[in-house]
Design a protein around this motif. Structure first.
Motif, PDB file in Angstrom:
ATOM      1  N   ASP A 172       0.854  -1.193   0.000  1.00 30.37           N
ATOM      2  CA  ASP A 172       0.000   0.000   0.000  1.00 30.37           C
ATOM      3  C   ASP A 172       0.887   1.240   0.000  1.00 30.37           C
ATOM      4  OD1 ASP A 172      -1.856   1.981   0.362  1.00 30.37           O
ATOM      5  OD2 ASP A 172      -2.917   0.988   2.017  1.00 30.37           O
ATOM      6  N   LEU A 173       1.320   1.652  -1.185  1.00 34.59           N
ATOM      7  CA  LEU A 173       2.272   2.765  -1.270  1.00 34.59           C
ATOM      8  C   LEU A 173       1.632   4.110  -0.948  1.00 34.59           C
ATOM      9  CD1 LEU A 173       4.515   1.775  -4.298  1.00 34.59           C
ATOM     10  CD2 LEU A 173       4.696   1.179  -1.874  1.00 34.59           C
ATOM     11  N   ALA A 174       0.316   4.242  -1.162  1.00 38.52           N
ATOM     12  CA  ALA A 174      -0.357   5.485  -0.768  1.00 38.52           C
ATOM     13  C   ALA A 174      -0.292   5.654   0.755  1.00 38.52           C
ATOM     14  CB  ALA A 174      -1.812   5.461  -1.251  1.00 38.52           C
ATOM     15  N   ALA A 175      -0.538   4.559   1.480  1.00 34.93           N
ATOM     16  CA  ALA A 175      -0.435   4.600   2.946  1.00 34.93           C
ATOM     17  C   ALA A 175       1.009   4.828   3.372  1.00 34.93           C
ATOM     18  CB  ALA A 175      -0.973   3.305   3.543  1.00 34.93           C
ATOM     19  N   ALA A 176       1.949   4.269   2.636  1.00 38.07           N
ATOM     20  CA  ALA A 176       3.360   4.457   2.964  1.00 38.07           C
ATOM     21  C   ALA A 176       3.760   5.931   2.808  1.00 38.07           C
ATOM     22  CB  ALA A 176       4.228   3.574   2.072  1.00 38.07           C
ATOM     23  N   ARG A 177       3.231   6.575   1.752  1.00 35.88           N
ATOM     24  CA  ARG A 177       3.538   7.999   1.577  1.00 35.88           C
ATOM     25  C   ARG A 177       2.952   8.820   2.724  1.00 35.88           C
ATOM     26  NH1 ARG A 177       3.391   6.563  -3.987  1.00 35.88           N
ATOM     27  NH2 ARG A 177       1.101   6.630  -4.036  1.00 35.88           N
ATOM     28  N   ARG A 178       1.762   8.430   3.187  1.00 36.11           N
ATOM     29  CA  ARG A 178       1.174   9.147   4.323  1.00 36.11           C
ATOM     30  C   ARG A 178       1.958   8.898   5.606  1.00 36.11           C
ATOM     31  NH1 ARG A 178      -3.590   7.209   1.860  1.00 36.11           N
ATOM     32  NH2 ARG A 178      -3.779   5.521   3.412  1.00 36.11           N
ATOM     33  N   ALA A 179       2.549   7.723   5.760  1.00 33.56           N
ATOM     34  CA  ALA A 179       3.275   7.359   6.985  1.00 33.56           C
ATOM     35  C   ALA A 179       4.705   7.879   6.990  1.00 33.56           C
ATOM     36  CB  ALA A 179       3.276   5.837   7.148  1.00 33.56           C
ATOM     37  N   TRP A 180       5.222   8.194   5.819  1.00 31.36           N
ATOM     38  CA  TRP A 180       6.641   8.576   5.734  1.00 31.36           C
ATOM     39  C   TRP A 180       6.936   9.851   6.514  1.00 31.36           C
ATOM     40  CZ3 TRP A 180       9.399  12.807   4.107  1.00 31.36           C
ATOM     41  CH2 TRP A 180      10.783  12.629   4.001  1.00 31.36           C
ATOM     42  N   LEU A 181       6.151  10.901   6.300  1.00 29.61           N
ATOM     43  CA  LEU A 181       6.465  12.191   6.924  1.00 29.61           C
ATOM     44  C   LEU A 181       6.366  12.153   8.446  1.00 29.61           C
ATOM     45  CD1 LEU A 181       7.287  15.125   6.578  1.00 29.61           C
ATOM     46  CD2 LEU A 181       4.863  15.709   6.302  1.00 29.61           C
ATOM     47  N   PRO A 182       5.289  11.590   9.043  1.00 32.06           N
ATOM     48  CA  PRO A 182       5.250  11.554  10.516  1.00 32.06           C
ATOM     49  C   PRO A 182       6.452  10.840  11.125  1.00 32.06           C
ATOM     50  CG  PRO A 182       3.088  11.065   9.627  1.00 32.06           C
ATOM     51  CD  PRO A 182       4.026  11.079   8.463  1.00 32.06           C
ATOM     52  N   ALA A 183       6.908   9.771  10.476  1.00 35.91           N
ATOM     53  CA  ALA A 183       8.078   9.056  11.001  1.00 35.91           C
ATOM     54  C   ALA A 183       9.334   9.906  10.844  1.00 35.91           C
ATOM     55  CB  ALA A 183       8.243   7.727  10.272  1.00 35.91           C
ATOM     56  N   HIS A 184       9.479  10.505   9.680  1.00 36.11           N
ATOM     57  CA  HIS A 184      10.686  11.308   9.426  1.00 36.11           C
ATOM     58  C   HIS A 184      10.775  12.507  10.358  1.00 36.11           C
ATOM     59  CE1 HIS A 184      13.139  14.169   6.813  1.00 36.11           C
ATOM     60  NE2 HIS A 184      13.964  13.215   7.187  1.00 36.11           N
ATOM     61  N   LEU A 185       9.652  13.139  10.652  1.00 33.30           N
ATOM     62  CA  LEU A 185       9.680  14.331  11.499  1.00 33.30           C
ATOM     63  C   LEU A 185      10.074  14.002  12.934  1.00 33.30           C
ATOM     64  CD1 LEU A 185       6.615  16.407  10.241  1.00 33.30           C
ATOM     65  CD2 LEU A 185       9.020  16.512   9.539  1.00 33.30           C
ATOM     66  N   VAL A 186       9.748  12.797  13.408  1.00 33.01           N
ATOM     67  CA  VAL A 186      10.208  12.406  14.746  1.00 33.01           C
ATOM     68  C   VAL A 186      11.735  12.468  14.795  1.00 33.01           C
ATOM     69  CG1 VAL A 186      10.347  10.533  16.436  1.00 33.01           C
ATOM     70  CG2 VAL A 186       8.208  10.953  15.209  1.00 33.01           C
ATOM     71  N   TYR A 187      12.366  11.932  13.765  1.00 34.48           N
ATOM     72  CA  TYR A 187      13.828  11.938  13.732  1.00 34.48           C
ATOM     73  C   TYR A 187      14.368  13.362  13.620  1.00 34.48           C
ATOM     74  CZ  TYR A 187      18.590  10.557  12.661  1.00 34.48           C
ATOM     75  OH  TYR A 187      19.953  10.404  12.716  1.00 34.48           O
ATOM     76  N   GLU A 188      13.711  14.191  12.823  1.00 30.40           N
ATOM     77  CA  GLU A 188      14.201  15.552  12.614  1.00 30.40           C
ATOM     78  C   GLU A 188      14.120  16.403  13.873  1.00 30.40           C
ATOM     79  OE1 GLU A 188      15.757  16.933  10.229  1.00 30.40           O
ATOM     80  OE2 GLU A 188      15.621  15.438   8.645  1.00 30.40           O
ATOM     81  N   ARG A 189      13.275  16.049  14.812  1.00 27.92           N
ATOM     82  CA  ARG A 189      13.188  16.803  16.071  1.00 27.92           C
ATOM     83  C   ARG A 189      14.348  16.480  17.013  1.00 27.92           C
ATOM     84  NH1 ARG A 189       7.686  14.950  15.449  1.00 27.92           N
ATOM     85  NH2 ARG A 189       6.437  16.670  14.578  1.00 27.92           N
TER      86      ARG A 189
END
Length: 391
Positions: free
Chosen positions: A179-196
């Motif tokens: 489900d790549l549409a769901a993966a695109r939605r999940a990518w940013l929330p995960a990435h932003l945790v790391y960026e903080r």
């Protein structure tokens, strides 16, 4: 041919410094080409502070002269409190460097710290009857002062690593089921945790490149075997990658964040670096996020900048007890943090963020100006929390 004496005069003229000397070779006060009062002051162990015999208030320059055979640091201090009004680091042997300060009523003394030798404090001088206030001064921060906020920040990072694993699991699971549409939605929330978590990157070591590596320095670009982590997954998700092709990168990312979570309790951040990191987080944001150099297709650089801003706030929160008694510009810094946050939040619309390329010139200039001003102000935090020699 220019003689050595002529060259010395030329250098002094370019620098706007004219050092007057009597027949005996001792330095004294003079008004230089810059219109300021100059006083030549010795900084060796034997003559630390020598030459400042007529203390006067106002804006002025001390030309610090190192006639010893070793480099030295020099502070102008309040001998009663240890507060530092100005400093020159790395004053090489045989050189003269200016220290510009504004002095009001008070007591002052130079402290000279030669390499591989004990600190020496020069004579105390007193200024009275001033019509101006002294420039800002701050008591030096010690390594011991920085240990409590560093430990508290490390604990906060531990909590973020747990959240990072949870968010990355959602991303990996979406890729696994195709489900790549769901993966695109999940990518940013995960990435932003790391960026903080930006202030801890230096402690992460190789884990940083495995989790958030870019193509910088990779000859093969996005196809280089060394390209890994969130940005590799990002590139595939927004450039037509298949679920089967993304499973390997997503699995490796998931393993990397789990390894970070498991190893973090045994890591130790250097307290001496914490204040500098408060400045570097947004300095890197301006350099990489606001230029789009880390966009691999998602167009979420402004979301990353917002996460970096939040990470800066967190770190400043732990440093605030030290800064409150040292940083007279803390209120102004808070105002600029609020302003930058408001600017960045204006690019957030539901689950989407405005890509950099779609910003109008006016809005682009505003975000650049707000973040640029913050970087300048955070440089003061780095300077105030820099651990200095005191003995």
């Amino acid at each position: 041919m220019i003689t050595g004496a002529a060259l010395a005069v030329a250098v002094a003229t370019v620098a706007g410094v004219l050092v007057a000397r009597g027949s005996g070779g001792s330095a004294h006060r003079t008004v230089a080409a810059d219109g300021l009062r100059h006083t030549t002051v010795g900084v060796t162990s034997a003559d630390c502070g020598r030459g400042w015999t007529r203390p006067e208030p106002g804006r002025q320059v001390f030309d610090l002269r190192n006639t010893s055979g070793a480099p030295a640091e020099v502070y102008l201090t309040d001998p009663r409190t240890g507060a530092v009004y100005g400093e020159v680091e790395g004053l090489a042997p045989g050189t003269v460097r200016p220290l510009r300060v504004t002095l009001g009523d008070g007591t002052y003394a130079f402290k000279c710290l030669p390499d591989d030798a004990d600190a020496v404090t020069g004579p105390t001088v007193r200024i009275t009857g001033a019509k101006v206030k002294s420039g800002p001064a701050a008591v030096p921060v010690t390594q011991q002062d920085l240990i409590p906020p560093t430990l508290a920040y490390q604990k906060w990072i531990q909590g973020r690593t747990v959240e990072l694993v949870r968010r990355t699991d959602v991303l990996r699971a979406a890729v696994d089921r195709g489900d790549l549409a769901a993966a695109r939605r999940a990518w940013l929330p995960a990435h932003l945790v790391y960026e903080r978590m930006g202030a801890a990157y230096g402690t992460f070591g190789d884990a940083d490149s495995a989790i958030n590596g870019t193509t910088a320095g990779l000859s093969g670009g996005v196809h280089d075997p060394g390209f890994a982590g969130f940005h590799q997954v990002e590139y595939g998700l927004w450039h037509g990658g298949s679920a089967s092709g993304l499973r390997g990168p997503a699995d490796r990312l998931d393993k990397a964040v789990r390894a970070l979570r498991d190893s973090w309790p045994g890591e130790r951040m250097d307290p001496a670096d914490v204040g500098l990191r408060a400045h570097e987080i947004l300095e890197n944001t301006v350099q990489f996020e606001l230029t789009g150099r880390t966009d691999y297709g998602s167009g979420t650089n402004l979301a990353t900048a917002r996460a970096n801003l939040e990470g800066t706030r967190v770190l400043l929160g732990y440093l605030r007890p030290l800064l409150k008694t040292r940083d007279t510009g803390l209120t102004g810094l808070d105002s600029w943090l609020d302003r930058a946050q408001h600017t960045l939040d204006s690019f957030h619309h539901g689950d989407t963020w405005t890509p950099l390329a779609r910003l109008t010139r006016t809005r682009r200039e505003r975000v650049d100006a707000d973040l640029g001003e913050l970087v300048e102000r955070l440089a003061d935090v780095a300077a105030l929390t820099d651990v200095r020699r005191t003995a």
